[in-house]
Design an enzyme around this catalytic site. Structure first.
Site: not given
Length: 277
Positions: A48, A104
Site C-alpha cells: 500500500y 499478501h
C-alpha cells in the site's frame, strides 16, 4: 466491540479499519479519526505504500499502542527478503511488534517467506501470522508442510461474494475468515440497493452499509471497511447495537452470487488493481 479468539489464543477485533489506497495526510487523518471513534484494529500492507502514514495516524490518535491490533502484509515481491521487509514495516510503523503479519498473495516463494514469519513470530517481532488471497488448496498445502497454522486468511468477502466453500475449509482448519472489500467495490451501489437490505435498513434504523457489515460479523467474519469520510468511518463502526435474526441471515445468504470482483476476467483493469490490494 466484539472479538474473535484466533487459533493461537490471541483475541482479535472483528471490526478493523482498512487503509488500501489511503496515502498522505488523508491516511493520517483517517487512521487517527478511526481510532478515536473506537476502532482498535488497523490493516495496512507493504504494497500500500502507507505504513509510515498509518504509524503517524496511530500516534496522533493518542491511544496507547498496546490497546491496538495492527495488521500488515509482506508484498510477494519481497518474499525472498521477507525478514528485511518485516523490519522495514516495523520501522515505518514505528512499533516494536506487529500483531498480525500476512503473506499478501500466494505468488513467488511463499514457502520461504512463511518460514521467516514463523521465526519472527518466535522472537516476538510478530504476534500472529496468516495469509491473504490463498485458495483452499494452497492453504491446505501450506498447513500440511509447515509448523505454524495461519491464524487468518484474508480474502475478498461481501454479500455477493460470500466464499462459502472457502469458509468450510477455514472452519475445518480453525483458520479465521477475514474479509477485505466487505462493502464491495465496483458493484457497491447495487449491493446497497438490494430490496431486502433496504428493508432491514428501515427495520433497524441503520444504513445499508451497517446491515452488510453486521451480516458478516454475525457470521464470525472479520471486516476491514475503509473510508476517508468521518461520517462513514463512524457509521461503519456502529454495528454492534443490533442483531439480525437467523431468518434474516438466511435470506442474505441466498443473495450470494459466488463471484469475486477482484480480478474477474471480464474486468481486466481490476487484475492490475488486485495485485496491490
Amino acid at each position: 466491540m466484539e472479538y474473535l479468539t484466533l487459533n493461537n489464543g490471541i483475541k482479535m477485533p472483528v471490526m478493523g479499519f482498512g487503509t488500501f489506497m489511503l496515502n498522505g495526510q488523508a491516511c493520517i487523518d483517517s487512521v487517527s479519526y478511526a481510532i478515536k471513534s473506537g476502532y482498535r484494529m488497523i490493516d495496512t500492507a507493504e504494497a500500500y505504500g502507507n505504513e509510515r502514514e498509518v504509524g503517524i495516524g496511530i500516534r496522533q490518535s493518542g491511544i496507547s499502542r498496546d490497546e491496538l491490533f495492527l495488521v500488515s502484509k509482506v508484498n510477494f515481491k519481497s518474499y525472498e527478503n521477507a525478514e528485511a521487509s518485516v523490519m522495514k514495516s516495523l520501522e515505518n510503523l514505528q512499533t516494536d511488534y506487529i500483531d498480525l503479519m500476512l503473506l499478501h498473495w500466494p505468488f513467488a516463494n511463499y514457502y520461504a517467506a512463511w518460514r521467516v514469519l514463523e521465526k519472527l513470530c518466535q522472537n516476538g517481532k510478530i504476534k500472529s501470522i496468516g495469509v491473504s488471497n490463498f485458495e483452499s488448496d494452497q492453504l491446505l498445502d501450506l498447513i500440511a508442510y509447515n509448523k505454524v497454522v495461519p491464524v487468518v486468511n484474508q480474502i475478498e468477502t461481501n454479500l455477493y461474494c460470500q466464499r462459502t466453500n472457502e469458509r468450510e475449509w477455514l472452519d475445518k482448519k480453525n483458520v479465521a475468515h477475514m474479509a477485505y472489500a466487505p462493502l464491495g467495490q465496483g458493484n457497491r451501489n447495487e449491493m446497497f440497493t438490494e430490496p431486502f437490505v433496504i428493508s432491514l435498513s428501515q427495520k433497524y434504523n441503520k444504513k445499508p452499509a451497517q446491515i452488510l457489515l453486521r451480516f458478516l460479523t454475525q457470521k464470525g467474519i472479520i471486516v476491514i471497511p475503509r473510508s476517508t469520510k468521518p461520517e462513514h468511518i463512524l457509521d461503519n463502526f456502529e454495528i454492534f447495537d443490533f442483531t439480525l435474526t437467523e431468518d434474516e441471515i438466511n435470506v442474505l445468504n441466498s443473495l450470494d452470487r459466488k463471484e469475486p470482483l477482484i480480478g474477474k476476467p471480464e474486468t481486466p483493469e481490476l487484475v492490475e488493481f488486485s495485485l496491490t490490494w
